[in-house]
Write an enzyme that holds these catalytic residues in place. Structure first.
Site, PDB file in Angstrom:
ATOM      1  N   ALA A 280      27.526  20.921  30.476  1.00 49.84           N
ATOM      2  CA  ALA A 280      28.174  20.532  29.228  1.00 49.84           C
ATOM      3  C   ALA A 280      28.254  19.017  29.098  1.00 49.84           C
ATOM      4  O   ALA A 280      28.068  18.462  28.018  1.00 49.84           O
ATOM      5  CB  ALA A 280      29.562  21.140  29.162  1.00 49.84           C
ATOM      6  N   ASP A 326       3.599 -10.665   0.215  1.00 52.01           N
ATOM      7  CA  ASP A 326       2.568 -11.144  -0.686  1.00 52.01           C
ATOM      8  C   ASP A 326       3.150 -11.215  -2.081  1.00 52.01           C
ATOM      9  O   ASP A 326       3.984 -10.384  -2.446  1.00 52.01           O
ATOM     10  CB  ASP A 326       1.399 -10.154  -0.728  1.00 52.01           C
ATOM     11  CG  ASP A 326       0.553 -10.238   0.527  1.00 52.01           C
ATOM     12  OD1 ASP A 326       0.466 -11.332   1.087  1.00 52.01           O
ATOM     13  OD2 ASP A 326      -0.010  -9.211   0.924  1.00 52.01           O
ATOM     14  N   ASP A 631      -2.634  -6.756   2.706  1.00 50.72           N
ATOM     15  CA  ASP A 631      -3.524  -5.725   2.171  1.00 50.72           C
ATOM     16  C   ASP A 631      -4.965  -5.849   2.657  1.00 50.72           C
ATOM     17  O   ASP A 631      -5.632  -4.871   2.892  1.00 50.72           O
ATOM     18  CB  ASP A 631      -3.476  -5.696   0.639  1.00 50.72           C
ATOM     19  CG  ASP A 631      -3.542  -7.097   0.040  1.00 50.72           C
ATOM     20  OD1 ASP A 631      -3.912  -8.036   0.759  1.00 50.72           O
ATOM     21  OD2 ASP A 631      -3.229  -7.247  -1.156  1.00 50.72           O
ATOM     22  N   ASP A 635      -5.533  -9.713   7.066  1.00 53.81           N
ATOM     23  CA  ASP A 635      -4.087  -9.682   7.236  1.00 53.81           C
ATOM     24  C   ASP A 635      -3.670  -8.911   8.485  1.00 53.81           C
ATOM     25  O   ASP A 635      -2.538  -9.029   8.953  1.00 53.81           O
ATOM     26  CB  ASP A 635      -3.422  -9.022   6.020  1.00 53.81           C
ATOM     27  CG  ASP A 635      -3.529  -9.879   4.782  1.00 53.81           C
ATOM     28  OD1 ASP A 635      -3.676 -11.104   4.935  1.00 53.81           O
ATOM     29  OD2 ASP A 635      -3.466  -9.336   3.666  1.00 53.81           O
TER      30      ASP A 635
END
Ligand code: ADP
Ligand code: MG
Length: 884
Positions: A280, A326, A631, A635
């Site tokens: 327990a 960005d 993107d 990057d």
């Protein structure tokens, strides 16, 4: 013959497809049946049985099972069966929790599955990569991972990086012509693209010749190692904590057992009680509940359009202190509209909004038409040096491709010009745009066979490459005055938040080299475009919310510094005294130089993707936890280096998505804010149930320990302890994981990433409440037992009930870091349900006669209940209203 040795039309013939039509739906269906899905096999799922059995591999559970077996052999059938049933139920619950976590992780994987641009039934569309078949015509762009093996049909300066396949990391230039040589290795088959390799530059079109296990990658896929399950830092810390707790509770349990035996309790009873207590007290279920809480949170994030690719990001999000975002597309709509043209030394204004092709040209309030000097040719060049196409759907115009290019198409349409590529003009070569070069060029041949180069790009890149200038009087050598005038106009446009692009041409003769190195110089400068890209509506308030949450927002863009500044001011991102840095300044700075000014810098303009890495490093050196968006291909390094890499779901490339830990389904800055908010919430909830579970365990152990110290009989029997572990601990803890946050999490500073789980007073709370719960249970037991020394079961029932009720009251205290009374207890419906069902099950165990002998219980009177509730409420009433 191999694919690379065949001419494109032979490949087309063999695969029954033409590169400008694509397959028909019928062909696709048939081939899909024949070849199967385009996936690499070999990643087997763990079987359900294994997951189920895993729930019992825990050492203490095994000891418990062994103990039960002994009990059974000794004839204690009731005890043995009860314990068995509880252990089984526990196993099932663990199994379902794990299943649930696993399933939602699978769903996540599906959501971030790659898609490909495919030509079918003469129409381009997006298709899940796994549904690609042999013969499909696919388009690939810089940043894509090639979804299948292809024979290249067209290459626009396309380069690929094939290290995944060949180990060679230098990019390979691709073309479409057949190669005669025999038995070439993959790296020499330069008219082929291979599954899993990535496009680093340019774009191209190819015919799929191999999918799934039939691809070159598929043939070596069997060598690939299975991906291991990744453990988040929080899970890891909890696992370490778990180990300490195991040792602690084992020690305490041994103490309890030892004391009991010394005081003359039956050894067997003490052994069983000890093992139950250990089971327990050890929070073995904690990691599972944490995973469930994390994955439930992840699902909430998905609803807010944020896909978590790495579970660890959920936690890191909560301590993010800087978001580097960005500008174009993330903070702005990425819907460009040309508003102004600078031509012949004059500013011409263009009306109209968005991509709507209605609009007119005005010079000093006079409407212009296509015989205005140089206007028509400038717009024509803009259409030819272009990568986008205009599409009409239900009367609405839309751009397919780069929005910047799209804006030029729309601008030309406003003067009545449409594309004549293919008929009048032929593209001989294209040097694609990328954020490093900040320009793009095409070589065009007209119907009379005359060739010329058109280049467009950022004005400061274009000016040094221009030697001639054209205006109403014709072409001449560019003067310093011309140059200054252009510079001035760029500045004027940029201050109005316009993105500026210059365009120029150069005539070429047939025998001029078309080698990139000789082009893009001695251009004739024609004019400037100024285009608006409106900020997204939600961004301004999102930035403000982040500021209140102690998170700084930084804008990064390749645009002109004045454009960037104007938009940043518009968004209230740039404070009065905030700094703006430009790419060329970053070049001259070391990371240390940058570090010293970075806290005052809010905007980075005219930067290239490489600069992003420097920015991330400087912020990290300052001790920041950095979220960085991206993107394009270039990057990826910065995204990887940041603490939370964020990629774009719509306009992002596969490469950045793979490097990122969070994908924005809508490319929207505001979504980052929502994700951070959710991340903070989840962390607070995890803290809540850790607090609850551990305080409960402390309480359970202490009742037993105190009783042994005072030479009392066992206040709780093993089944009772196990029952509490299963019912009172598990259910409410899960419900706490779904709690609403107590305060506005976005009004606080980010959490210190080094802060431990027990920080901010939680350790004290766990210990103090745990001791209190243990004490009141013990006192309730003592008083009852002293008055009824012959009825131990009665006393034990009182102790059992008091402990359960005390915990169920305490769970409401755990919802708050302040006072228990500061929160509406009926707010969390799951918690109410969990508490009510625990209570109901308690009543069943106490009052249902067949269960009484199993759980060592006896019916209680109303007076008993008043007594129990009185005691059980003490810890929460006494402590719950304080902050401590
Ligand atoms: P951002 O980070 O804002 O997306 P980019 O690196 O894409 O900036 O663009 C930088 C500059 O390059 C722009 O300000 C513009 O002058 C020029 N540019 C952008 N897109 C194109 C394009 N498709 N063709 C030519 N020039 C472009
Ligand atoms: Mg861009």
């Amino acid at each position: 013959m191999k694919w690379y040795q065949l001419d494109v039309d032979r490949v087309e013939q063999k695969l029954h497809v033409t590169a400008n039509r694509g397959l028909t739906s019928k062909q696709v269906e048939q081939r899909r049946k024949q070849y199967g899905a385009n996936v690499l096999e070999g990643q087997k799922n763990t079987s359900k049985w294994l997951i189920f059995l895993k729930q019992f591999q825990d050492f203490m559970v095994l000891v418990l099972l062994a103990a039960t077996l002994i009990a059974g052999l000794l004839g204690e059938f009731i005890d043995a069966t009860a314990i068995m049933v509880i252990v089984l139920v526990n196993g099932f619950i663990g199994y379902f929790q794990e299943q649930k976590a696993e399933k939602s992780l699978d769903k996540l994987k599906e959501l971030s599955a790659p898609v490909a641009n495919v030509l079918r039934n003469e129409e381009w569309g997006k298709v899940n990569s796994r549904d690609i078949v042999v013969g499909d015509i696919i388009k690939i762009n810089s940043g894509d991972r090639i979804p299948a093996d292809i024979r290249i049909v067209q290459s626009n300066s396309m380069e690929t990086e094939e290290s995944a396949l060949t180990g060679e990391s230098l990019p390979v230039m691709k073309h479409a012509t057949a190669i005669v040589k025999n038995s070439l290795e993959a790296q020499d088959q330069v008219n082929m693209g291979f599954m899993g390799t990535m496009v680093t530059r340019g774009s191209g079109i190819g015919i799929v010749v191999g999918t799934g296990m039939e691809s070159v990658m598929g043939q070596i896929a069997s060598l690939m190692v299975n991906t291991k399950k990744i453990i988040t830092p929080l899970e890891q810390r909890l696992a370490e904590l778990g180990k300490i707790l195991i040792i602690l509770s084992l020690g305490l349990t041994a103490l309890v057992v030892g004391l009991g035996v010394v005081q003359g309790q039956p050894v067997y009873d003490m052994f069983l009680a000890g093992v139950s207590l250990a089971v327990a007290a050890i929070p073995e279920g904690l990691p599972a509940i944490v995973t469930v809480a994390l994955s439930l949170g992840v699902q909430r994030m998905i609803r807010k359009k944020a896909i978590v690719r790495k579970l660890s990001a959920v936690e890191t999000l909560g301590s993010a202190s800087v978001i580097c975002s960005d500008k174009t597309g993330t903070m702005t709509e990425n819907q460009m509209t040309v508003k102004e043209v600078y031509l012949n030394g004059e500013h011409i204004y263009v009306t109209g909004d968005g991509y709507d092709i209605r609009g007119e040209y005005f010079l000093n309030k006079n409407k212009l038409d296509d015989d205005f000097p140089n206007l028509k040719s400038m717009l024509l060049y803009g259409m030819l040096c272009n990568n986008a196409s205009l599409q009409v759907k239900k009367g609405k115009y839309n751009v397919d491709g780069d929005p910047t290019d799209g804006a030029l198409l729309v601008a030309a349409r406003k003067l009545g010009l449409t594309v004549m590529l293919g008929e009048k003009y032929k593209v001989i070569k294209e040097i694609p745009f990328d954020s490093d070069r900040k320009r793009m060029s095409v070589i065009i041949e007209d119907e009379k066979g005359r060739r010329f180069l058109i280049t467009k790009g950022a004005p400061d890149i274009m000016l040094p490459r221009s030697t001639f200038y054209v205006d109403k009087t014709g072409k001449r050598v560019m003067t310093t005055t011309d140059k200054n005038n252009i510079d001035l106009s760029v500045g004027q446009m940029a201050e109005k938040a316009l993105r500026t692009i210059a365009i120029g041409v150069k005539p070429l003769s047939k025998d001029d080299s078309i080698d990139t190195a000789f082009l893009e110089k001695d251009l004739t400068f024609i004019g400037l475009y100024g285009m608006i890209d409106p900020p997204r509506k939600e961004v301004k308030s999102a930035i403000e919310e982040c500021r209140q949450a102690g998170i700084k927002t930084v804008m990064i863009t390749g645009d002109h510094v004045k454009t960037a500044r104007a938009i940043a001011q518009n968004l209230k991102l740039l404070p009065e005294d905030g700094k703006v840095l430009e790419g060329y300044q970053l070049n001259q700075m070391s990371v240390d130089d940058l570090e010293s000014v970075i806290d005052d810098t809010y905007v980075f303009a005219r930067v290239s993707p490489e600069h992003k890495l420097k920015i991330v490093k400087a912020f990290q050196k300052k001790g920041h936890i950095v979220a960085m968006t991206g993107d394009g291909v270039n990057d990826a390094p910065a995204i990887k280096a940041s603490n939370i890499g964020i990629s774009m779901g719509i306009n992002g490339t596969d490469v950045t998505k793979e490097a990122s830990s969070l994908v924005l389904m809508d490319d929207n800055f505001a979504t980052i804010k929502s994700a951070i908010q959710e991340g903070r919430n989840i962390y607070e909830n995890i803290r809540k149930f850790i607090r609850y579970l551990l305080a409960s365990n402390v309480g359970e152990i202490l009742v037993m320990l105190f009783a042994m110290l005072l030479a009392l009989p066992l206040p709780l029997v093993p089944v009772q302890i196990l029952w509490i572990n299963l019912i009172t601990d598990g259910l409410p803890a899960m419900a706490l994981g779904m709690d609403k946050s107590e305060y506005d999490v976005m009004k606080r500073n980010p959490r210190n990433p080094r802060e431990g789980v027990f920080a901010r007073g939680m350790g004290y709370k766990i210990i103090s409440r745990g001791i209190m719960i243990g004490l009141v249970t013990l006192i309730a037991f003592m008083l009852t037992y002293q008055n009824n020394p012959d009825n131990l079961i009665y006393g034990q029932t009182i102790a059992f009930t008091t402990l359960v009720v005390a915990q169920l009251i305490h769970v409401f205290d755990c919802r708050s870091e302040k006072s228990v009374f500061s929160r509406n207890p009926f707010e969390n419906i799951y918690l109410l349900l969990a508490v009510l069902s625990s209570l109901l099950l308690l009543l069943v165990v106490i009052y249902w006669e067949p269960l009484q002998p199993i759980f060592h219980t006896t019916a209680l009177s109303l007076r008993d209940w008043m007594f129990i509730i009185g005691f059980a409420a003490i810890p929460t009433v006494l402590f719950g209203y304080t902050k401590k």
